[in-house]
Motif scaffolding. Sequence first.
Motif, short mmCIF file in Angstrom:
data_model
loop_
_atom_site.label_atom_id
_atom_site.label_comp_id
_atom_site.label_asym_id
_atom_site.label_seq_id
_atom_site.Cartn_x
_atom_site.Cartn_y
_atom_site.Cartn_z
N ALA A 47 -3.13 3.65 9.86
CA ALA A 47 -2.82 4.92 9.65
C ALA A 47 -3.07 5.53 8.31
N GLU A 48 -3.65 6.49 8.39
CA GLU A 48 -4.29 7.17 6.85
C GLU A 48 -3.50 8.65 6.49
N HIS A 49 -3.21 8.61 5.43
CA HIS A 49 -2.40 9.99 4.81
C HIS A 49 -3.21 10.37 3.69
N ASP A 50 -3.71 11.61 3.38
CA ASP A 50 -4.23 11.96 2.09
C ASP A 50 -5.40 11.06 1.96
N GLY A 51 -6.20 10.32 2.70
CA GLY A 51 -7.13 9.49 2.31
C GLY A 51 -6.84 8.22 2.08
N ARG A 52 -5.53 7.86 2.21
CA ARG A 52 -4.86 6.53 1.58
C ARG A 52 -4.23 5.88 2.80
N ILE A 53 -4.61 4.43 2.73
CA ILE A 53 -3.81 3.74 4.03
C ILE A 53 -2.48 3.58 3.66
N VAL A 54 -1.56 4.03 4.83
CA VAL A 54 -0.26 3.71 4.46
C VAL A 54 0.35 2.82 5.81
N GLY A 55 -0.44 2.33 6.63
CA GLY A 55 0.15 1.40 7.72
C GLY A 55 -1.04 0.86 8.26
N SER A 78 0.66 -8.12 12.40
CA SER A 78 0.21 -7.56 11.16
C SER A 78 0.81 -6.03 10.93
N VAL A 79 1.79 -5.82 11.66
CA VAL A 79 2.24 -4.47 11.57
C VAL A 79 2.95 -4.28 10.21
N ALA A 80 2.10 -3.28 9.39
CA ALA A 80 2.86 -3.08 7.99
C ALA A 80 2.73 -1.53 7.64
N VAL A 81 3.78 -1.31 6.91
CA VAL A 81 3.86 0.09 6.48
C VAL A 81 4.10 0.26 4.94
N ASP A 82 3.28 0.88 3.99
CA ASP A 82 3.80 1.16 2.80
C ASP A 82 5.17 1.43 2.60
N PRO A 83 5.54 0.84 1.40
CA PRO A 83 7.25 1.08 1.22
C PRO A 83 7.45 2.64 1.27
#
Length: 392
Positions: A47-55, A78-83
Motif C-alpha cells: 500500500a502506497e501513500h504519497d509515494g511512500r509504502i505504508v503497508g 507479513s501483514v504490516a502497516v507503518d505505525p
Amino acid sequence: MIVRPHRPADDEQLYQLTRLAFGGPREPSGPEAFWSHRTEGWRGLVAEHDGRIVGSLKVRDYRQFFGGVAVPMGGVASVAVDPHARGQGVASALLDTALADMREHGQVISALYPSAPALYRGRGWEQTGDYQRATLRPEMLALLPKPATRPTMRRAGKEDLPALTDVYLSVASTVDGMLDRATEAFQPEEALDLDVLDVVPGPDGSLLGYLAAQRPDGDKLVCEDLVARDGETGLALLASLARWTGIVNEVSLRIVDPAWWQLLVALPVLYEVVNHPWMLRVVDLPAAVTARGWPAATHLTSFAVDIEVADEHAPWNSGRHRLVCDAGQVACEPGGSGAVRLHARGLGPWFAGSADSAMLRRAGLLTGDPVDARLLDLLTGAPHPCRMADSF
C-alpha cells in the motif's frame, strides 16, 4: 492510497516496515533479508501513500489437505502497516485486494496466523485449526513403551528426499488442514541442513518414518517433524528423543501427527502445550467445493442443501447456492431457496469441518433450517480437529 504489486525497488522500505512490525536488526544482515532475494512461491502487495509504502502483505502459494485432497490455498503473511498509518484502513485495503488476487490465481481458500483476529474476522477469516508445540523433558519420553524391535536408523541424504516426502504425505493427506509441501514455497533440500534428519528405512528403498530437529545453543532440542507410517516406528522415533536425556533438559516437539500425540504419547504427568491457532477463509465457494475431497459423500444418499451466503468482501460468493451430493460427488450450483444462511466467517470452519452447524448457529454465523443444516455436517464429518504443522 493505492495498493499495487511488490517491486524489487521496494525492498529497502519494506525491510524497515516489517522490522517495525515484527522486530529485527536495524540494518539488514544481507541480501537474503529482502523480499526480492527469493521470488518463487509467493506474491507481494504494498500500500502506497504519497509515494511512500505504508503497508505490505504476502500471499504464499500453498496447498492444504481437506478430505484427502490438496486444495490450492493462499497463505497470507507479513501483514504490516507503518505505525503512523494504522487505523486508517490500510490493512483492510490490502486484504480486499488480496482476496481478488487469490481468486484470480485459483487459490480457492486462504489461511493465516492472526496477530489481530478482529481485523481478519472483519474480512471473513475465522479460527479453524491449531499449530501446536509440546514442551517435554526427554526422560518423560523414556516412560513410553518400547517398540517390539529396535529398528535401524541412519542420517538421511539427498537421495532420500523423495521418500521423505512420501512418508510425510502418507500422514498429512489424512489430517485436514495440513499442507502438502509440494509448491515452490517449499524447498525440500533445506531439510538436509537440519542438525538431525534421521530416517527409519523400510523394504524396497522406502522409509517407515523420520525425525527432523534442530539443536540450538542452550539445553533444548527443537523437533520439527516426527512422522511415522505405523505405531512401532512412531515409538522408535520417540525412543530416539528419549536418548537425549542428560544432554538436553527440554524437547520442543511440533505436533505433526495427532495419532502418535494422542494415542502414543499418553503421559501421566502435566506438560505444556503452546497453541498457535490459524484462521481459514473460503475465497471462491463453488471452486473450493469442487477442489475439496468429500470422502463421506460416497456413503450418503443423494441430497441437496440450499444455502444463502452473505460475503461483503468477496461478493462473488454472496447469494444463493445449492450444494448437491450425488453419486459420491459434491458440487456447488447457483440458485436454490436459501434455507440455510451462512455468514462469510462461517464458510471456513464449515468447509474444514472444524465446526458443526450447531456451533456455527450459537456463534451467530448460521441461521435457518436445522434439518438442512445438519446435512452440511454430514458432508464434512464435523466437528473434528484441524491441524497445520507449518507456520508462515
